[in-house]
Motif scaffolding. Structure first.
Motif, PDB file in Angstrom:
ATOM      1  N   GLU A 106      41.461  29.478  38.594  1.00 48.17           N
ATOM      2  CA  GLU A 106      41.176  29.714  40.000  1.00 48.17           C
ATOM      3  C   GLU A 106      40.746  31.154  40.267  1.00 48.17           C
ATOM      4  OE1 GLU A 106      44.391  28.536  42.496  1.00 48.17           O
ATOM      5  OE2 GLU A 106      44.378  26.453  41.822  1.00 48.17           O
ATOM      6  N   ALA A 107      40.827  32.017  39.248  1.00 53.30           N
ATOM      7  CA  ALA A 107      40.480  33.427  39.426  1.00 53.30           C
ATOM      8  C   ALA A 107      38.976  33.575  39.654  1.00 53.30           C
ATOM      9  CB  ALA A 107      40.914  34.225  38.207  1.00 53.30           C
ATOM     10  N   VAL A 108      38.626  34.265  40.727  1.00 50.30           N
ATOM     11  CA  VAL A 108      37.220  34.492  41.072  1.00 50.30           C
ATOM     12  C   VAL A 108      36.884  35.958  40.816  1.00 50.30           C
ATOM     13  CG1 VAL A 108      35.501  34.446  42.924  1.00 50.30           C
ATOM     14  CG2 VAL A 108      37.309  32.696  42.840  1.00 50.30           C
ATOM     15  N   SER A 109      35.982  36.184  39.896  1.00 51.10           N
ATOM     16  CA  SER A 109      35.596  37.559  39.555  1.00 51.10           C
ATOM     17  C   SER A 109      34.987  38.251  40.771  1.00 51.10           C
ATOM     18  CB  SER A 109      34.598  37.562  38.401  1.00 51.10           C
ATOM     19  OG  SER A 109      35.207  37.055  37.226  1.00 51.10           O
ATOM     20  N   LEU A 110      35.361  39.531  40.935  1.00 45.09           N
ATOM     21  CA  LEU A 110      34.885  40.317  42.067  1.00 45.09           C
ATOM     22  C   LEU A 110      34.708  41.747  41.590  1.00 45.09           C
ATOM     23  CD1 LEU A 110      34.342  39.940  45.153  1.00 45.09           C
ATOM     24  CD2 LEU A 110      36.664  40.790  45.533  1.00 45.09           C
ATOM     25  N   ARG A 111      33.525  42.293  41.798  1.00 42.99           N
ATOM     26  CA  ARG A 111      33.189  43.606  41.234  1.00 42.99           C
ATOM     27  C   ARG A 111      34.189  44.685  41.640  1.00 42.99           C
ATOM     28  NH1 ARG A 111      27.325  46.705  41.813  1.00 42.99           N
ATOM     29  NH2 ARG A 111      27.885  48.532  40.546  1.00 42.99           N
ATOM     30  N   HIS A 112      34.563  44.722  42.896  1.00 41.48           N
ATOM     31  CA  HIS A 112      35.505  45.731  43.377  1.00 41.48           C
ATOM     32  C   HIS A 112      36.854  45.088  43.715  1.00 41.48           C
ATOM     33  CE1 HIS A 112      32.355  48.708  43.408  1.00 41.48           C
ATOM     34  NE2 HIS A 112      31.585  47.919  44.150  1.00 41.48           N
ATOM     35  N   GLY A 113      37.212  44.098  42.928  1.00 39.76           N
ATOM     36  CA  GLY A 113      38.467  43.395  43.167  1.00 39.76           C
ATOM     37  C   GLY A 113      39.656  44.087  42.511  1.00 39.76           C
ATOM     38  N   VAL A 114      40.714  43.325  42.297  1.00 37.74           N
ATOM     39  CA  VAL A 114      41.968  43.826  41.728  1.00 37.74           C
ATOM     40  C   VAL A 114      42.009  43.483  40.238  1.00 37.74           C
ATOM     41  CG1 VAL A 114      44.492  43.643  41.835  1.00 37.74           C
ATOM     42  CG2 VAL A 114      43.142  43.510  43.931  1.00 37.74           C
ATOM     43  N   PRO A 115      42.443  44.432  39.377  1.00 38.44           N
ATOM     44  CA  PRO A 115      42.577  44.114  37.948  1.00 38.44           C
ATOM     45  C   PRO A 115      43.493  42.916  37.726  1.00 38.44           C
ATOM     46  CG  PRO A 115      42.730  46.481  38.303  1.00 38.44           C
ATOM     47  CD  PRO A 115      42.750  45.848  39.665  1.00 38.44           C
ATOM     48  N   PHE A 116      43.068  42.033  36.842  1.00 36.71           N
ATOM     49  CA  PHE A 116      43.772  40.765  36.604  1.00 36.71           C
ATOM     50  C   PHE A 116      44.479  40.818  35.253  1.00 36.71           C
ATOM     51  CE2 PHE A 116      43.341  36.179  35.191  1.00 36.71           C
ATOM     52  CZ  PHE A 116      44.303  35.680  36.050  1.00 36.71           C
ATOM     53  N   VAL A 117      45.800  40.633  35.264  1.00 38.19           N
ATOM     54  CA  VAL A 117      46.612  40.721  34.042  1.00 38.19           C
ATOM     55  C   VAL A 117      46.995  39.322  33.580  1.00 38.19           C
ATOM     56  CG1 VAL A 117      48.701  41.619  32.969  1.00 38.19           C
ATOM     57  CG2 VAL A 117      47.515  42.972  34.704  1.00 38.19           C
ATOM     58  N   HIS A 118      46.498  38.953  32.410  1.00 34.89           N
ATOM     59  CA  HIS A 118      46.867  37.688  31.775  1.00 34.89           C
ATOM     60  C   HIS A 118      47.854  37.992  30.649  1.00 34.89           C
ATOM     61  CE1 HIS A 118      46.223  34.073  29.191  1.00 34.89           C
ATOM     62  NE2 HIS A 118      46.161  33.491  30.367  1.00 34.89           N
ATOM     63  N   SER A 119      48.553  36.974  30.175  1.00 37.41           N
ATOM     64  CA  SER A 119      49.544  37.201  29.112  1.00 37.41           C
ATOM     65  C   SER A 119      48.902  37.775  27.850  1.00 37.41           C
ATOM     66  CB  SER A 119      50.284  35.899  28.791  1.00 37.41           C
ATOM     67  OG  SER A 119      49.381  34.880  28.417  1.00 37.41           O
ATOM     68  N   THR A 120      47.638  37.470  27.620  1.00 38.87           N
ATOM     69  CA  THR A 120      46.959  38.001  26.435  1.00 38.87           C
ATOM     70  C   THR A 120      46.648  39.492  26.563  1.00 38.87           C
ATOM     71  OG1 THR A 120      44.846  37.282  27.375  1.00 38.87           O
ATOM     72  CG2 THR A 120      45.934  35.775  25.837  1.00 38.87           C
TER      73      THR A 120
END
Length: 358
Positions: free
Chosen positions: A228-242
């Protein structure tokens, strides 16, 4: 009405024998299996207690017809054990309560993750396996219950209410753990659970509830699924378990994908990041700091701390007690941990060791 149109993996002979040995009572008059299938559990109990009367319920008409031919002295009902009509027919034949219930309920019901369990004016939410256990207890009132259950039944957040109900009525003990390859055709971690009815029912502990609630602000579960994560140039850094390994080892958060923020699972400050699904690598347990907000995926949990010193001390403690931490990750399939399970363990750890305060 909920029915049990489910998967069907019958009890192997060695599992049935262990169940019979766990019954542990010398004078038994009756036993019931509310999802009896081919009758393996009842057969094993009857061999150990030849004078016992066996009763079984199953939705599979072919299985019941076969058992009626080879076990004509058993009380057998074709029906759904989650429906009161099946129990009406059992009560007409057996009368009141039974001495012992032996169970290997369905582990899943397709894509259905939880069901409502109705009892005495209350509604609990739980897994299908828990629904079968509680329904059997309330309709047959056994003194002893021996059940083969998916491991998640004893540890998942979904079955927290059901476990509390069982522990109110019974002394509950995990007797054995079966390998994921035990049931032919299925890969499922399972447990053998024994329950003995209490002489006095246990009241719910308000102290335990207070401990649980007090920790919620410090333990944050991520809320954004990867799909469901939508990439956004000036968005918030997204932390996945990897990403945990790289972040703990000094990788800049600027390397993370940026996404449109979600309402749950946004954190900043001093923290320890743990995978929610999949047992953590001991080497990846460390303190991490971010001044700016990051968005946690739904497979990451953050333990937040007031300072760098406390976060580092907590990481040392977690690595020291790694085996205990890893044991919190349970599950019928993939190993996972819940916020409730982790909260309870951290509370107990702080009471018995010098742990950094959240």
């Amino acid at each position: 009405m909920l029915t049990s149109d489910t998967d069907a993996y019958y009890s192997p002979g060695h599992v049935a024998q262990v169940v019979a040995q766990t019954v542990e009572r010398s004078r038994l008059k009756s036993v019931i299996d509310s999802h009896c299938g081919r009758g393996a559990l009842l057969d094993a109990v009857e061999k150990s207690f030849p004078k016992i009367h066996c009763a079984g319920i199953d939705l599979d008409g072919n299985a019941i017809s076969h058992l009626r031919k080879i076990r004509p002295h058993w009380t057998l009902v074709r029906g759904d054990s989650l429906a009161w009509t099946a129990w009406e027919r059992i009560h007409r034949k057996l009368g009141g309560s039974v001495d012992v219930a032996v169970l290997n309920p369905p582990f899943s019901m397709g894509q259905v993750k939880g069901v409502n369990i109705e009892l005495e004016g209350r509604v609990l939410r739980g897994s299908l396996a828990m629904a079968h256990v509680i329904t059997t207890i309330y309709h047959s009132n056994p003194t002893r219950v021996v059940a083969v259950l998916p491991e998640s039944t004893m540890f998942s957040e979904m079955d927290r209410q059901g476990r509390a109900e069982l522990e109110r009525l019974y002394d509950v003990e995990v007797v054995a753990q079966f390998k994921s390859s035990t049931f032919r055709g299925a890969r499922a971690n399972s447990l053998l659970v024994g329950m003995t009815r209490r002489k006095r029912q246990r009241a719910a502990s308000s102290v335990e509830k207070a401990h649980y609630m007090s920790l919620h602000n410090a333990i944050v579960r991520g809320g954004l699924p990867c799909f469901e994560a939508v990439s956004l140039r000036h968005g918030v850094p997204f932390v996945h378990s990897t990403d945990i390994k790289d972040l703990v080892r000094g990788e800049a958060k600027e390397s993370l994908r940026t996404v449109r923020p979600f309402t749950r699972g946004i954190v900043n400050g001093h923290m320890i990041l743990l995978p929610r699904v999949g047992v953590p690598n001991k080497a990846n347990i460390g303190a991490w700091f971010t001044e700016d907000d990051v968005q946690l995926s739904d497979c990451v949990i953050a333990l937040q701390y007031r300072s760098e010193r406390i976060a580092h001390a907590a990481a040392v403690n977690l690595r020291r007690d790694y085996e205990a931490l890893a044991s919190l990750y349970r599950g019928t399939g993939a190993r996972y941990v819940t916020v409730g399970r982790l909260s309870e363990w951290l509370t107990n750890a702080r009471n018995t060791r010098t742990y950094a305060q959240l």
